[in-house]
Design an enzyme around this catalytic site. Structure first.
Site, PDB file in Angstrom:
ATOM      1  N   GLU A  64      -5.943   8.621  -7.511  1.00 32.45           N
ATOM      2  CA  GLU A  64      -7.205   8.937  -6.838  1.00 32.45           C
ATOM      3  C   GLU A  64      -6.997  10.099  -5.874  1.00 32.45           C
ATOM      4  O   GLU A  64      -6.162  10.033  -4.963  1.00 32.45           O
ATOM      5  CB  GLU A  64      -7.727   7.723  -6.070  1.00 32.45           C
ATOM      6  CG  GLU A  64      -9.049   7.995  -5.368  1.00 32.45           C
ATOM      7  CD  GLU A  64      -9.476   6.882  -4.429  1.00 32.45           C
ATOM      8  OE1 GLU A  64     -10.494   7.059  -3.731  1.00 32.45           O
ATOM      9  OE2 GLU A  64      -8.789   5.841  -4.394  1.00 32.45           O
TER      10      GLU A  64
ATOM     11  N   GLY B   3       2.206   5.358   4.326  1.00 32.16           N
ATOM     12  CA  GLY B   3       1.543   6.060   5.417  1.00 32.16           C
ATOM     13  C   GLY B   3       0.103   5.611   5.540  1.00 32.16           C
ATOM     14  O   GLY B   3      -0.427   4.918   4.665  1.00 32.16           O
ATOM     15  N   ASP B   4      -0.523   6.001   6.641  1.00 32.66           N
ATOM     16  CA  ASP B   4      -1.913   5.617   6.879  1.00 32.66           C
ATOM     17  C   ASP B   4      -2.837   6.195   5.808  1.00 32.66           C
ATOM     18  O   ASP B   4      -2.532   7.228   5.190  1.00 32.66           O
ATOM     19  CB  ASP B   4      -2.379   6.098   8.258  1.00 32.66           C
ATOM     20  CG  ASP B   4      -1.646   5.386   9.383  1.00 32.66           C
ATOM     21  OD1 ASP B   4      -1.148   4.270   9.140  1.00 32.66           O
ATOM     22  OD2 ASP B   4      -1.563   5.960  10.488  1.00 32.66           O
ATOM     23  N   SER B   5      -3.963   5.542   5.611  1.00 34.73           N
ATOM     24  CA  SER B   5      -4.955   6.021   4.650  1.00 34.73           C
ATOM     25  C   SER B   5      -5.422   7.426   5.041  1.00 34.73           C
ATOM     26  O   SER B   5      -5.717   7.690   6.211  1.00 34.73           O
ATOM     27  CB  SER B   5      -6.140   5.051   4.617  1.00 34.73           C
ATOM     28  OG  SER B   5      -7.113   5.480   3.703  1.00 34.73           O
ATOM     29  N   GLY B   6      -5.464   8.325   4.073  1.00 33.27           N
ATOM     30  CA  GLY B   6      -5.918   9.685   4.326  1.00 33.27           C
ATOM     31  C   GLY B   6      -4.836  10.646   4.765  1.00 33.27           C
ATOM     32  O   GLY B   6      -5.117  11.820   5.010  1.00 33.27           O
ATOM     33  N   VAL B   7      -3.583  10.193   4.843  1.00 33.15           N
ATOM     34  CA  VAL B   7      -2.512  11.060   5.317  1.00 33.15           C
ATOM     35  C   VAL B   7      -2.064  12.047   4.240  1.00 33.15           C
ATOM     36  O   VAL B   7      -1.407  13.054   4.534  1.00 33.15           O
ATOM     37  CB  VAL B   7      -1.306  10.215   5.816  1.00 33.15           C
ATOM     38  CG1 VAL B   7      -0.490   9.671   4.656  1.00 33.15           C
ATOM     39  CG2 VAL B   7      -0.436  11.013   6.781  1.00 33.15           C
ATOM     40  N   GLY B   8      -2.419  11.777   2.978  1.00 40.71           N
ATOM     41  CA  GLY B   8      -2.086  12.728   1.913  1.00 40.71           C
ATOM     42  C   GLY B   8      -1.079  12.211   0.899  1.00 40.71           C
ATOM     43  O   GLY B   8      -0.427  13.007   0.217  1.00 40.71           O
ATOM     44  N   LYS B   9      -0.977  10.915   0.748  1.00 38.49           N
ATOM     45  CA  LYS B   9       0.016  10.341  -0.178  1.00 38.49           C
ATOM     46  C   LYS B   9      -0.285  10.710  -1.634  1.00 38.49           C
ATOM     47  O   LYS B   9       0.603  11.145  -2.368  1.00 38.49           O
ATOM     48  CB  LYS B   9       0.061   8.819  -0.022  1.00 38.49           C
ATOM     49  CG  LYS B   9       0.446   8.336   1.359  1.00 38.49           C
ATOM     50  CD  LYS B   9       0.558   6.829   1.419  1.00 38.49           C
ATOM     51  CE  LYS B   9      -0.770   6.127   1.213  1.00 38.49           C
ATOM     52  NZ  LYS B   9      -1.747   6.420   2.270  1.00 38.49           N
ATOM     53  N   SER B  10      -1.534  10.516  -2.050  1.00 37.32           N
ATOM     54  CA  SER B  10      -1.887  10.780  -3.448  1.00 37.32           C
ATOM     55  C   SER B  10      -1.819  12.270  -3.772  1.00 37.32           C
ATOM     56  O   SER B  10      -1.381  12.663  -4.853  1.00 37.32           O
ATOM     57  CB  SER B  10      -3.293  10.235  -3.743  1.00 37.32           C
ATOM     58  OG  SER B  10      -3.328   8.830  -3.586  1.00 37.32           O
TER      59      SER B  10
ATOM     60  N   HIS C 295       0.857  -1.186   0.000  1.00 34.01           N
ATOM     61  CA  HIS C 295       0.000   0.000   0.000  1.00 34.01           C
ATOM     62  C   HIS C 295       0.890   1.231   0.000  1.00 34.01           C
ATOM     63  O   HIS C 295       1.734   1.403   0.878  1.00 34.01           O
ATOM     64  CB  HIS C 295      -0.892   0.004   1.242  1.00 34.01           C
ATOM     65  CG  HIS C 295      -1.780   1.206   1.340  1.00 34.01           C
ATOM     66  ND1 HIS C 295      -2.749   1.499   0.406  1.00 34.01           N
ATOM     67  CD2 HIS C 295      -1.838   2.199   2.262  1.00 34.01           C
ATOM     68  CE1 HIS C 295      -3.372   2.609   0.751  1.00 34.01           C
ATOM     69  NE2 HIS C 295      -2.835   3.053   1.871  1.00 34.01           N
TER      70      HIS C 295
ATOM     71  N   ARG D 206      15.989  14.545  13.500  1.00 36.26           N
ATOM     72  CA  ARG D 206      16.233  15.925  13.113  1.00 36.26           C
ATOM     73  C   ARG D 206      17.574  16.113  12.417  1.00 36.26           C
ATOM     74  O   ARG D 206      17.763  17.057  11.659  1.00 36.26           O
ATOM     75  CB  ARG D 206      16.176  16.839  14.348  1.00 36.26           C
ATOM     76  CG  ARG D 206      14.819  16.810  15.040  1.00 36.26           C
ATOM     77  CD  ARG D 206      14.757  17.806  16.178  1.00 36.26           C
ATOM     78  NE  ARG D 206      14.859  19.188  15.701  1.00 36.26           N
ATOM     79  CZ  ARG D 206      14.827  20.246  16.508  1.00 36.26           C
ATOM     80  NH1 ARG D 206      14.706  20.076  17.805  1.00 36.26           N
ATOM     81  NH2 ARG D 206      14.936  21.456  16.014  1.00 36.26           N
TER      82      ARG D 206
ATOM     83  N   ASP E  18      -1.813   3.899  -4.789  1.00 38.63           N
ATOM     84  CA  ASP E  18      -2.618   3.051  -3.904  1.00 38.63           C
ATOM     85  C   ASP E  18      -2.028   1.654  -3.735  1.00 38.63           C
ATOM     86  O   ASP E  18      -1.683   1.258  -2.635  1.00 38.63           O
ATOM     87  CB  ASP E  18      -4.072   2.967  -4.390  1.00 38.63           C
ATOM     88  CG  ASP E  18      -4.958   2.283  -3.359  1.00 38.63           C
ATOM     89  OD1 ASP E  18      -4.855   2.646  -2.167  1.00 38.63           O
ATOM     90  OD2 ASP E  18      -5.728   1.388  -3.731  1.00 38.63           O
TER      91      ASP E  18
END
Length: 313
Positions: free
Chosen positions: A205, A156-163, A141, A246, A180
């Site tokens: 998407e 990253g988690d779904s909805g984190v802004g990858k696409s 994923h 950092r 995806d």
């Protein structure tokens, strides 16, 4: 290794490969191994360990040796070469195909292919194609993007802004490989290849917008079919008490199959331009692979400053 590849797929996918005979048998003949056989010993009559399941590749050496035989002996050898699991014969350099090979191959329903390329080139192209198609695969994923020629897998988690980040990277001139779901396979001991499933190829998407076709919107230069995965960037939601690297000296790795791939974790926070950050991370990683490490330069400068201050006391 897993799965099979038909000889028809081989012909369709590899350029400079044409069908000499047996076109009607292309779909029924299946290839199960990436190994290629050059049947030199078999031409002398030694069949104790004949790997009949491999593609049988004939170059100048094999054809020349076969031409010195009598027609009867040549037909006998060619019939022995036609095993129940032999997928096809391939003749390089556009060499003339012996009549006995054609007769034996037709009798046993085995296609004969020809190529204008030298034998070693043909062998390399066949092996490269088959190793990718027959290799064990898994689905990850994430979003795979080519950034300055570097394959970067954004996770990253779904909805984190990858696409959305990938879209920003595409607008900055980088190329999309997969969104995806990323299909990966190991090419060799140091390389993992990533590509998009056929149904998702060139598609992205975006929540609130829907599915967009990147190639139609941004042109053929905005997409790529596959790439080596060189770096993994994991996007994590910002948490006040969570520690993030950092200085860039916290080495993380993710093992995919047998290959260790470097990983960088980047916190996601309102106002951060993730595309520029990921672009900089990719360039910084490339600089490290070329021998320049900004973290070591900082540590060296710090040590020099400490040493100077100590001398003044």
């Amino acid at each position: 290794m897993s799965g099979t590849v038909s000889v028809k797929e081989l012909v369709d996918e590899i350029t400079n490969l044409e069908v000499h005979s047996g076109k009607e048998y292309l779909e029924e003949r299946l290839i199960t191994t990436e190994d290629i056989s050059r049947p030199g010993l078999e031409l002398t009559g030694y069949f104790d360990y004949y790997p009949e399941e491999r593609i049988q590749l004939f170059g100048m050496t094999e054809i020349s040796y076969g031409n010195k035989m009598s027609a009867k002996k040549r037909l006998e050898i060619m019939n022995k070469l036609c095993g129940a699991n032999t997928p096809c014969f391939v003749v390089s350099r556009y060499l003339a195909v012996p009549e006995e090979m054609t007769a034996a191959a037709n009798k046993h329903h085995i296609p004969i292919l020809r190529s204008k390329l030298p034998t070693t080139r043909v062998s390399a192209k066949l092996t490269d194609f088959l190793s990718g198609r027959l290799a064990q695969r898994k689905s990850l994923h994430g979003v795979l993007v080519d950034i300055y020629g570097l394959g970067v897998l954004i996770t990253g988690d779904s909805g984190v802004g990858k696409s959305e980040t990938a879209l920003d990277l595409i607008k900055r001139g980088h190329r999309l490989i997969a969104d995806d779901r990323v299909e990966v396979h190991q090419q060799d001991e140091q390389t993992v290849i990533g590509e998009a499933p056929r149904i998702l190829r060139h598609l992205l998407e975006i929540r609130g917008v829907g599915i967009i076709d990147v190639m139609n919107l941004f042109g053929a230069g905005a997409v790529r079919s596959k790439t080596d995965i060189s770096l993994i960037i994991n996007l994590e939601n910002w948490e006040k008490d969570k520690q993030f690297d950092r200085l860039g000296n916290g080495e993380q790795k993710v093992t995919i199959f047998d290959v260790d791939i470097p990983k960088i974790s980047i916190p996601v926070k309102v106002g951060r331009n993730l595309a520029i950050i990921i672009e900089a991370a990719a360039m910084n990683y490339r600089a490290k692979t070329m021998g320049y490490d900004a973290t070591k330069a900082f540590e060296r400068n710090l040590n020099e400053l400490i040493s100077e201050n100590s001398d003044k006391k």
